[in-house]
Design a protein around this motif. Structure first.
Motif, PDB file in Angstrom:
ATOM      1  N   LEU A  25     -13.242 -45.706 -13.118  1.00  0.00           N
ATOM      2  CA  LEU A  25     -13.176 -46.303 -11.779  1.00  0.00           C
ATOM      3  C   LEU A  25     -13.535 -45.261 -10.719  1.00  0.00           C
ATOM      4  CD1 LEU A  25     -12.362 -48.787 -10.061  1.00  0.00           C
ATOM      5  CD2 LEU A  25     -10.025 -47.898 -10.072  1.00  0.00           C
ATOM      6  N   ALA A  26     -12.979 -44.063 -10.864  1.00  0.00           N
ATOM      7  CA  ALA A  26     -13.267 -42.994  -9.896  1.00  0.00           C
ATOM      8  C   ALA A  26     -14.749 -42.635  -9.930  1.00  0.00           C
ATOM      9  CB  ALA A  26     -12.408 -41.768 -10.211  1.00  0.00           C
ATOM     10  N   ARG A  27     -15.306 -42.595 -11.137  1.00  0.00           N
ATOM     11  CA  ARG A  27     -16.728 -42.237 -11.247  1.00  0.00           C
ATOM     12  C   ARG A  27     -17.589 -43.281 -10.537  1.00  0.00           C
ATOM     13  NH1 ARG A  27     -21.105 -43.379 -13.605  1.00  0.00           N
ATOM     14  NH2 ARG A  27     -20.284 -45.093 -14.850  1.00  0.00           N
ATOM     15  N   ARG A  28     -17.274 -44.549 -10.767  1.00  0.00           N
ATOM     16  CA  ARG A  28     -18.084 -45.606 -10.134  1.00  0.00           C
ATOM     17  C   ARG A  28     -17.941 -45.566  -8.618  1.00  0.00           C
ATOM     18  NH1 ARG A  28     -18.265 -50.976 -13.931  1.00  0.00           N
ATOM     19  NH2 ARG A  28     -18.349 -49.877 -15.896  1.00  0.00           N
ATOM     20  N   CYS A  29     -16.721 -45.323  -8.135  1.00  0.00           N
ATOM     21  CA  CYS A  29     -16.507 -45.255  -6.680  1.00  0.00           C
ATOM     22  C   CYS A  29     -17.308 -44.101  -6.088  1.00  0.00           C
ATOM     23  CB  CYS A  29     -15.023 -45.061  -6.363  1.00  0.00           C
ATOM     24  SG  CYS A  29     -14.025 -46.511  -6.678  1.00  0.00           S
ATOM     25  N   ALA A  30     -17.292 -42.962  -6.789  1.00  0.00           N
ATOM     26  CA  ALA A  30     -17.981 -41.782  -6.254  1.00  0.00           C
ATOM     27  C   ALA A  30     -19.494 -41.953  -6.318  1.00  0.00           C
ATOM     28  CB  ALA A  30     -17.549 -40.544  -7.035  1.00  0.00           C
ATOM     29  N   ASP A  31     -19.973 -42.661  -7.353  1.00  0.00           N
ATOM     30  CA  ASP A  31     -21.425 -42.760  -7.568  1.00  0.00           C
ATOM     31  C   ASP A  31     -22.095 -43.823  -6.704  1.00  0.00           C
ATOM     32  OD1 ASP A  31     -21.195 -40.786  -9.346  1.00  0.00           O
ATOM     33  OD2 ASP A  31     -21.600 -41.984 -11.153  1.00  0.00           O
ATOM     34  N   ASP A  32     -21.316 -44.773  -6.189  1.00  0.00           N
ATOM     35  CA  ASP A  32     -21.934 -45.885  -5.456  1.00  0.00           C
ATOM     36  C   ASP A  32     -21.798 -45.649  -3.949  1.00  0.00           C
ATOM     37  OD1 ASP A  32     -22.748 -48.211  -4.314  1.00  0.00           O
ATOM     38  OD2 ASP A  32     -21.591 -49.535  -5.636  1.00  0.00           O
ATOM     39  N   PRO A  33     -22.885 -45.242  -3.284  1.00  0.00           N
ATOM     40  CA  PRO A  33     -22.787 -44.935  -1.853  1.00  0.00           C
ATOM     41  C   PRO A  33     -22.346 -46.141  -1.033  1.00  0.00           C
ATOM     42  CG  PRO A  33     -25.036 -44.543  -2.693  1.00  0.00           C
ATOM     43  CD  PRO A  33     -24.239 -45.116  -3.822  1.00  0.00           C
ATOM     44  N   ALA A  34     -22.643 -47.352  -1.529  1.00  0.00           N
ATOM     45  CA  ALA A  34     -22.274 -48.555  -0.769  1.00  0.00           C
ATOM     46  C   ALA A  34     -20.754 -48.680  -0.644  1.00  0.00           C
ATOM     47  CB  ALA A  34     -22.845 -49.789  -1.450  1.00  0.00           C
ATOM     48  N   LEU A  35     -20.020 -48.106  -1.595  1.00  0.00           N
ATOM     49  CA  LEU A  35     -18.558 -48.209  -1.546  1.00  0.00           C
ATOM     50  C   LEU A  35     -17.947 -47.215  -0.549  1.00  0.00           C
ATOM     51  CD1 LEU A  35     -17.804 -48.641  -5.358  1.00  0.00           C
ATOM     52  CD2 LEU A  35     -17.778 -50.404  -3.582  1.00  0.00           C
ATOM     53  N   ASP A  36     -18.708 -46.174  -0.211  1.00  0.00           N
ATOM     54  CA  ASP A  36     -18.293 -45.210   0.809  1.00  0.00           C
ATOM     55  C   ASP A  36     -16.905 -44.628   0.516  1.00  0.00           C
ATOM     56  OD1 ASP A  36     -18.516 -43.697   3.051  1.00  0.00           O
ATOM     57  OD2 ASP A  36     -17.835 -45.263   4.435  1.00  0.00           O
ATOM     58  N   VAL A  37     -16.725 -44.162  -0.720  1.00  0.00           N
ATOM     59  CA  VAL A  37     -15.432 -43.583  -1.117  1.00  0.00           C
ATOM     60  C   VAL A  37     -15.563 -42.066  -1.210  1.00  0.00           C
ATOM     61  CG1 VAL A  37     -13.710 -43.434  -2.966  1.00  0.00           C
ATOM     62  CG2 VAL A  37     -14.761 -45.637  -2.414  1.00  0.00           C
ATOM     63  N   THR A  38     -14.613 -41.354  -0.634  1.00  0.00           N
ATOM     64  CA  THR A  38     -14.566 -39.893  -0.775  1.00  0.00           C
ATOM     65  C   THR A  38     -13.217 -39.519  -1.376  1.00  0.00           C
ATOM     66  OG1 THR A  38     -15.874 -39.666   1.235  1.00  0.00           O
ATOM     67  CG2 THR A  38     -14.751 -37.687   0.441  1.00  0.00           C
ATOM     68  N   PHE A  39     -13.235 -38.774  -2.448  1.00  0.00           N
ATOM     69  CA  PHE A  39     -11.987 -38.289  -3.046  1.00  0.00           C
ATOM     70  C   PHE A  39     -11.746 -36.861  -2.582  1.00  0.00           C
ATOM     71  CE2 PHE A  39     -13.359 -41.517  -6.140  1.00  0.00           C
ATOM     72  CZ  PHE A  39     -12.181 -42.241  -6.277  1.00  0.00           C
ATOM     73  N   LEU A  40     -10.536 -36.569  -2.158  1.00  0.00           N
ATOM     74  CA  LEU A  40     -10.150 -35.190  -1.837  1.00  0.00           C
ATOM     75  C   LEU A  40      -9.144 -34.763  -2.905  1.00  0.00           C
ATOM     76  CD1 LEU A  40      -9.578 -35.553   2.036  1.00  0.00           C
ATOM     77  CD2 LEU A  40     -11.659 -34.817   0.858  1.00  0.00           C
ATOM     78  N   TYR A  41      -9.638 -34.120  -3.954  1.00  0.00           N
ATOM     79  CA  TYR A  41      -8.746 -33.737  -5.055  1.00  0.00           C
ATOM     80  C   TYR A  41      -7.917 -32.515  -4.667  1.00  0.00           C
ATOM     81  CZ  TYR A  41     -11.183 -37.062  -8.021  1.00  0.00           C
ATOM     82  OH  TYR A  41     -11.693 -38.221  -8.552  1.00  0.00           O
ATOM     83  N   ASP A  42      -6.780 -32.358  -5.338  1.00  0.00           N
ATOM     84  CA  ASP A  42      -5.870 -31.222  -5.096  1.00  0.00           C
ATOM     85  C   ASP A  42      -5.517 -31.099  -3.619  1.00  0.00           C
ATOM     86  OD1 ASP A  42      -5.924 -30.483  -7.826  1.00  0.00           O
ATOM     87  OD2 ASP A  42      -7.885 -29.545  -7.497  1.00  0.00           O
TER      88      ASP A  42
END
Ligand SMILES: Cc1cc2nc3c(=O)[nH]c(=O)nc-3n(C[C@H](O)[C@H](O)[C@H](O)COP(=O)(O)OP(=O)(O)OC[C@H]3O[C@@H](n4cnc5c(N)ncnc54)[C@H](O)[C@@H]3O)c2cc1C
Length: 231
Positions: A25-42
């Motif tokens: 799920l995280a990979r798909r969110c990060a890979d799809d620019p249309a979803l506009d998701v940014t993860f800030l890990y740690d």
């Protein structure tokens, strides 16, 4: 303990790996620019700022998240969803809110079926085996054994005595797996246990831009898709 005397065949239920699900799920969110998701890990929210001066209804709005990696400004039109599992009370306490949630620590081990030298496929569990206290499931090559509900604070490190009991019970149920159970690594996770077993889900009425999605405990992953849709 009695030996099992009955079994039921649950043809509609199935098992899956929550780890693989969330990673994909995280990979798909990060890979799809249309979803506009940014993860800030740690990145841990350690404090926040609130402001009620610009609000017509007098409700405070969270304006900034202060993290170990700097500040994150919250845009005027953005909503914050607190989905911090068993740490939800810690995050909400930063807003002077209380949440009746406590971690129910669970223990898990994984054994690769392909590594069970000397055993035949029919010697290995192929479906869910459960006695209500220990759940063993088969996820492809992985034999995953889970058990224990431990109230012992927020540490996710296995307690040596509980880990030993966990291994002993796994060996009792699957004596043929004894050498592999002894070698398997044990990991712990939290079930974010809500005091009455009901999801904490929805808007925090006292605040303008904060929602919560937490709990209810043992079924948090199963319910996550529905919780996400409502949130
Ligand atoms: C052994 C075991 C077996 C289970 N079996 C099942 C099952 O069969 N079916 C089922 O549906 N559920 C099951 N569960 C429960 C399920 O795993 C949990 O309900 C689910 O993982 C909770 O997900 P969550 O995203 O709410 O919380 P978490 O996965 O705990 O995620 C919370 C996140 O918030 C982050 N966080 C915390 N504080 C902060 C902060 N201050 N700032 C920033 N981030 C923060 C944490 O780092 C973490 O990444 C099981 C749990 C265990 C332990």
């Amino acid at each position: 303990r009695n030996q099992p005397t009955a079994a039921k065949y649950e043809y509609e239920s199935s098992a899956a790996s929550s780890e693989r699900f969330t990673e994909e799920l995280a990979r798909r969110c990060a890979d799809d620019p249309a979803l506009d998701v940014t993860f800030l890990y740690d990145t841990k929210v350690e404090a926040l700022t609130m402001d009620s001066s610009s609000s017509s209804d007098g409700k405070p709005r969270v304006t900034t998240l202060l993290t170990n990696r700097g500040t994150v400004d919250v845009p005027e039109d953005a909503e914050i969803l607190v989905a911090a599992g068993s740490w939800t009370p810690h995050v909400l306490s930063l807003m002077d809110m209380y949440a009746p949630v406590y971690p129910l620590k669970g223990y898990a081990m994984s054994i690769p079926a392909s590594g069970c030298a000397g055993l035949r496929p029919e010697d290995l569990p192929t479906r869910i085996v459960s006695d209500r206290y220990m759940y063993t499931s088969r996820l492809g090559d992985e034999i995953r054994i889970t058990s224990v509900g431990e109230f012992s604070g927020w540490s996710s490190a296995p307690a040596p005595r509980v880990e030993a009991d966990f291994r002993d019970e796994a060996v009792r149920q699957f004596p043929q797996l004894a050498p592999f159970v002894r070698d398997a690594g044990v990991r712990c996770g939290h079930r974010p246990y809500v005091n009455d077993g009901i999801l904490l889900l929805g808007r925090v009425r006292e605040l303008r831009n904060v929602c919560v999605s937490c709990g209810p405990g043992s079924n948090g992953w199963k319910l996550a898709m529905g919780s996400g849709e409502i949130a």
